[in-house]
Structures are given as structure tokens and as C-alpha cells.
Design a protein around this motif. Structure first.
Motif, PDB file in Angstrom:
ATOM      1  N   ALA A  63       0.494  -1.070   0.193  1.00  0.00           N
ATOM      2  CA  ALA A  63      -0.198  -0.207  -0.165  1.00  0.00           C
ATOM      3  C   ALA A  63       1.067   1.235   0.029  1.00  0.00           C
ATOM      4  N   VAL A 101      -3.030  -1.796  -2.856  1.00  0.00           N
ATOM      5  CA  VAL A 101      -3.847  -0.809  -2.716  1.00  0.00           C
ATOM      6  C   VAL A 101      -3.086   0.698  -2.682  1.00  0.00           C
ATOM      7  N   LYS A 143      -3.157   4.498  -0.964  1.00  0.00           N
ATOM      8  CA  LYS A 143      -4.276   4.871   0.352  1.00  0.00           C
ATOM      9  C   LYS A 143      -4.450   6.333   0.357  1.00  0.00           C
ATOM     10  N   PHE A 185      -7.139   3.950   1.980  1.00  0.00           N
ATOM     11  CA  PHE A 185      -7.744   2.576   1.723  1.00  0.00           C
ATOM     12  C   PHE A 185      -8.994   2.534   2.490  1.00  0.00           C
ATOM     13  N   VAL A 242     -11.980  -2.172   0.526  1.00  0.00           N
ATOM     14  CA  VAL A 242     -11.199  -2.742  -0.325  1.00  0.00           C
ATOM     15  C   VAL A 242      -9.848  -2.956  -0.225  1.00  0.00           C
TER      16      VAL A 242
END
Length: 123
Positions: free
Chosen positions: A77, A95, A97, A99, A103
Motif C-alpha cells: 500500500a 492498494v 492510500k 484505503f 478494498v
């Protein structure tokens, strides 16, 4: 869960707990490598930030983990960095941020093999 920001680490650890995982935490790559070295047989997923203090970043941690402990699923992330062509190991998920739990759950469902998914991820 690896992140140098204690609030983000706590929030993400809570999301992982809600997904059914028992969470171990580290605040930088070197600390995470110690935790992985000691507990790798029981670790199912690595969830790491990219930018942290120290000589290595989360992308390096993800590659090291994939090389040494290929049974561990990986989610990376970041709110600033985006993965380049060779930053992420095969099968890892990224992923952005900030998040949400939805998700995180979605990526965990994709990356964790069925035999290692806790009950909340099986739905």
C-alpha cells in the motif's frame, strides 16, 4: 502489518483482524524482517507500506518475502509511490492510500489462497 505511521498501522491491523487474521506489527522493514524470520511458518499475508525509514522500502520487503517465503501472500500500500515494472513480485497486489476495509478485503480475497483464507474472507 508494516507501516511507520502508528495510526495507519493500527487501522490496517484492525481491518486485517476483521478479515479473520491474527496480526503481527512492525514499523519498518528491518523490524518486519525479524518478525518474518521468526514467525514465517505461521504468516499467511504480508501487508506493507512502501515508504518507511531505513535503507529498504516496502517494495524491497515484498520482493524479499516472495523470494524467501513464497507461501506468504503480499499486499503493498502507498499514498505516494506507485509500483514500477519490477517493483512488485508476481501475484502481489497494490492498494492506494487511503484505503477502505472493502478494498482491503477485496485484495485479500484475491491474493490469499482458499486453503489459508479465514472465515470472513470465504463469503
Amino acid at each position: 502489518m508494516v507501516d511507520d505511521d502508528p495510526l495507519i498501522r493500527m487501522n490496517a491491523a484492525e481491518m486485517l483482524a476483521d478479515a479473520g487474521f491474527q496480526t503481527l506489527e512492525a514499523s519498518h522493514v528491518e523490524e518486519a524482517l525479524g518478525v518474518l524470520g521468526q514467525h514465517h511458518p505461521a504468516i499467511v499475508v504480508l501487508f506493507t507500506d512502501v515508504q518507511m525509514p531505513g535503507a529498504q522500502d516496502g517494495f524491497a520487503l515484498a520482493r524479499h518475502t516472495a523470494k524467501h517465503w513464497p507461501h506468504i501472500s503480499i499486499v503493498v500500500a502507498s499514498g505516494r509511490a506507485r509500483p514500477g515494472p519490477d517493483d512488485m513480485p508476481k501475484g502481489a497486489r497494490f492498494v492506494g492510500k487511503p484505503f477502505s476495509a472493502e478494498v482491503v478485503f477485496h485484495h485479500l480475497k484475491e491474493v490469499v489462497p482458499d486453503e489459508h483464507k479465514p472465515e470472513p474472507l470465504r463469503a
